[in-house]
Enzyme design. Structure first.
Site, PDB file in Angstrom:
ATOM      1  N   HIS A 280       0.836  -1.305  -0.179  1.00 52.30           N
ATOM      2  CA  HIS A 280      -0.160   0.012  -0.018  1.00 52.30           C
ATOM      3  C   HIS A 280       0.867   1.250   0.047  1.00 52.30           C
ATOM      4  CE1 HIS A 280      -4.635  -0.626   0.072  1.00 52.30           C
ATOM      5  NE2 HIS A 280      -4.080  -1.773  -0.241  1.00 52.30           N
TER       6      HIS A 280
ATOM      7  N   CYS B 279      -9.475  -3.071 -10.717  1.00 53.91           N
ATOM      8  CA  CYS B 279      -8.867  -1.706 -10.076  1.00 53.91           C
ATOM      9  C   CYS B 279      -7.556  -2.132  -9.571  1.00 53.91           C
ATOM     10  CB  CYS B 279      -9.931  -1.554  -8.769  1.00 53.91           C
ATOM     11  SG  CYS B 279     -10.084  -2.733  -7.798  1.00 53.91           S
TER      12      CYS B 279
END
Ligand code: PEP
Ligand code: MG
Length: 575
Positions: free
Chosen positions: A193, A506
């Site tokens: 992330h 995505c």
């Protein structure tokens, strides 16, 4: 201490050229000596140093008072106090801070290193022993120089190249692009992330740099080339000029792409593709719309918890979602319910020890353990749904029962809200993320029940190839271009299309201009990407004909290895 140009290599994580001064961040302080880069007003720095000296002196005097029973200890401490009066430690450092305009830790650290080097080369043991005293004193002073608490990402000075052992998402999100020029870390994976956020913010980033090599270098500036994974310490003038030119050209290309924001996302032959944005920070919603997004295809809602450092209340969430849908003016907002656990930890959830966190209590699995957290979030989403189009997305689904669980919870919350007289939209589309092979293989069954699907390739790849997306040791195995990945994506898309259920892709693969035509060829017509990449994705789509993309995709599926696939693409589209 060398000040020569030095080239290091690491893993390229986020493209772009970053030029600046080093700022050693978080755990790196513990790994090497604590020094940051130049920034503060000189007088303030000198004042800070004087205070640290004063405190160190007081320490020594107190210790001396308490050591009256040992004359040896008393004498050693006396020597230390004497050394602290040495002009080298007092006025010498102050002068250096003034001359170099560098911060105290940096100047002090280097002076001590210089002394160590000089004393160690002497034959006389007496002098060699003295250096021990100096090191001891320096540690005391450096201890007092450390600012209270850790340096925060939001506080780093202009032109900082943030050097850290590793980056965590909650810190990375705080990086201000006007201050942080680049990141370099000792460890880190391509789709962690922190990496996604660095790319989202357009901050060049190179991971897996051998920090041991930095130890004996006095660094005044750093160039980070996030595209090639090269880090240059103390660049020569010619090197600096070369990279400044590259940076300028990159910026010009970016500006050129930005001009296409108002063009349609469609192929040459008119096949329409919708491009949505992935979002972590709700504050960025307006700039996203300027990038030409069709809506928010993935709102990583767990970032609300990082911003608050705990779970936001129902009211707080309601306000955020309401504001977002209102700003979107009819464009959809897909809220992914909290994907916490794994690398995304928060204090409110008791730390559990897991041997394999990526295979453990994450996302929907974690929410099932804490139903009240899910219920609060669903209530807030439902209440905001009367202000615009909100969809709910479940992360890390492995089995259809997880979808049933959330659907049931939504129904319960709707009933509750109704009793309370609260308003909400009649329909709230509910979808599953396909990011675990079991779900991908069962897409035909899942697609029959859900309202929409979303392929999360960042996770799907790690689970297909059994290669942790954040682990530098498996980064060679984590291959976006592996034919197994393409085959599974193709299968998911065909089942979704057969069931006539909308599907958004995505993951980060959707920003790769070499893979976009293949994904188009598989029949994907909706992508959700990091906002900065929307113009690039649109530009790529507008260069292809659907038929050619289908042919390319068929050929790609015939590859038997990642290497073969790369060669095939090289041949076909000159990558
Ligand atoms: C993914 O896994 O591809 C995805 C989009 O979700 P995240 O990166 O947040 O896990
Ligand atoms: Mg995911």
């Amino acid at each position: 201490m060398s000040e020569q140009e030095l080239i290091l290599r690491g893993t390229p994580i986020s493209k772009g050229i970053g030029i600046g001064c080093p700022v050693f961040f978080s755990c790196f302080e513990e790994v090497t000596s604590p020094y940051f880069s130049v920034h503060k007003e000189v007088d303030e720095e000198i004042d800070r140093y004087r205070k640290a000296l004063d405190l160190s002196r007081k320490d020594l005097e107190n210790l001396q008072k308490n050591s009256l029973h040992s004359t040896e200890v008393h004498a050693i401490l006396g020597t230390h106090l004497e050394i602290m009066k040495d002009p080298m430690i007092t006025t010498g450092i102050e002068k250096k801070i003034r001359d170099t305009q560098q911060n105290t830790e940096w100047v002090f650290h280097h002076l001590i290193e210089e002394y160590k080097h000089r004393f160690n080369s002497l034959k006389d043991n007496f002098f060699k022993e003295r250096i021990r005293d100096i090191v001891d004193i320096s540690q005391r002073i450096l201890g007092h120089l450390r600012r209270p608490g850790r340096l925060k990402m939001s506080e780093v000075p202009h032109n900082s190249v943030v050097c850290a052992q590793e980056l965590v998402p909650s810190e990375t999100i705080e990086a201000n692009t006007s201050f942080v020029s680049a990141f370099i870390t000792a460890t880190g994976g391509l789709t962690s992330h922190a990496a996604i956020i660095a790319r989202a913010k357009g901050i060049p980033y190179v991971a897996n740099v051998d920090f041991k090599l930095l130890k004996n270098v006095s660094i005044h500036s750093i160039i980070v080339d996030g595209g090639s994974g090269i880090v240059i310490l103390n660049p020569k003038k010619t090197t600096l000029k070369k990279y400044q030119e590259i940076k300028k050209t990159d910026q010009q290309n970016l500006n050129r792409l930005k001009n296409n924001t108002y063009l349609k996302g469609e192929t040459i032959d008119g096949y329409e593709v919708r491009i949505y944005a992935n979002l972590e920070n709700p504050k960025e919603i307006e700039s996203i719309l300027k990038n030409g997004a069709s809506g928010i295809g993935l709102f990583r809602s767990e970032y609300l918890c990082f911003a608050k450092k705990s779970f936001p209340t129902e009211e707080e969430q309601f306000e955020v979602y309401k504001k977002m849908v209102k700003l979107l003016r009819g464009k959809p907002l897909v809220v992914r319910i909290y994907d916490l656990g794994g690398e995304k930890k928060i204090q409110d959830i008791p730390e559990i020890s897991e041997a394999n966190p990526a295979l453990g209590l994450r996302a929907i699995r974690l929410l099932k353990c804490y139903p009240h957290i899910l219920e609060t979030q669903l209530r807030a989403i439902l209440r905001a749904s009367k202000f615009g189009e909100i969809h709910v997305l479940i992360p890390l689904v492995t089995d259809i029962s997880e979808f049933h669980y959330v659907r049931q919870k939504i129904e319960e919350m709707q009933l509750e809200l109704k009793k309370e007289g609260q308003k909400f939209a009649k329909q709230i589309p509910l979808g599953c993320m396909i990011e675990v092979p079991s779900a991908a293989l069962m897409t035909d069954c899942i697609a029959k029940e859900v309202d929409f699907l979303s392929i999360g390739t960042n996770d799907l790849i790690q689970y297909i190839l059994a290669a942790d997306r954040s682990n530098p040791h498996t980064s060679d195995l984590y291959q976006t271009m592996h034919p197994s990945v393409l085959r599974l994506i193709r299968s998911v898309v065909s089942h979704a299309n057969a069931a006539r259920k909308p599907l958004i892709l995505c993951g980060e693969v959707a920003t790769d201009p070499n893979l976009i035509p293949i994904l188009l060829g598989f029949g994907i017509s909706e992508f959700s990407v990091t906002p900065r990449f929307i113009p690039l994705v649109k530009d790529t789509i507008r260069k292809w004909r659907l038929l050619e993309a289908c042919r390319l995709a068929e050929g790609a599926l015939a590859s038997s290895s990642a290497q073969e696939l790369k060669e095939y693409l090289k041949q076909e589209i000159n990558i």
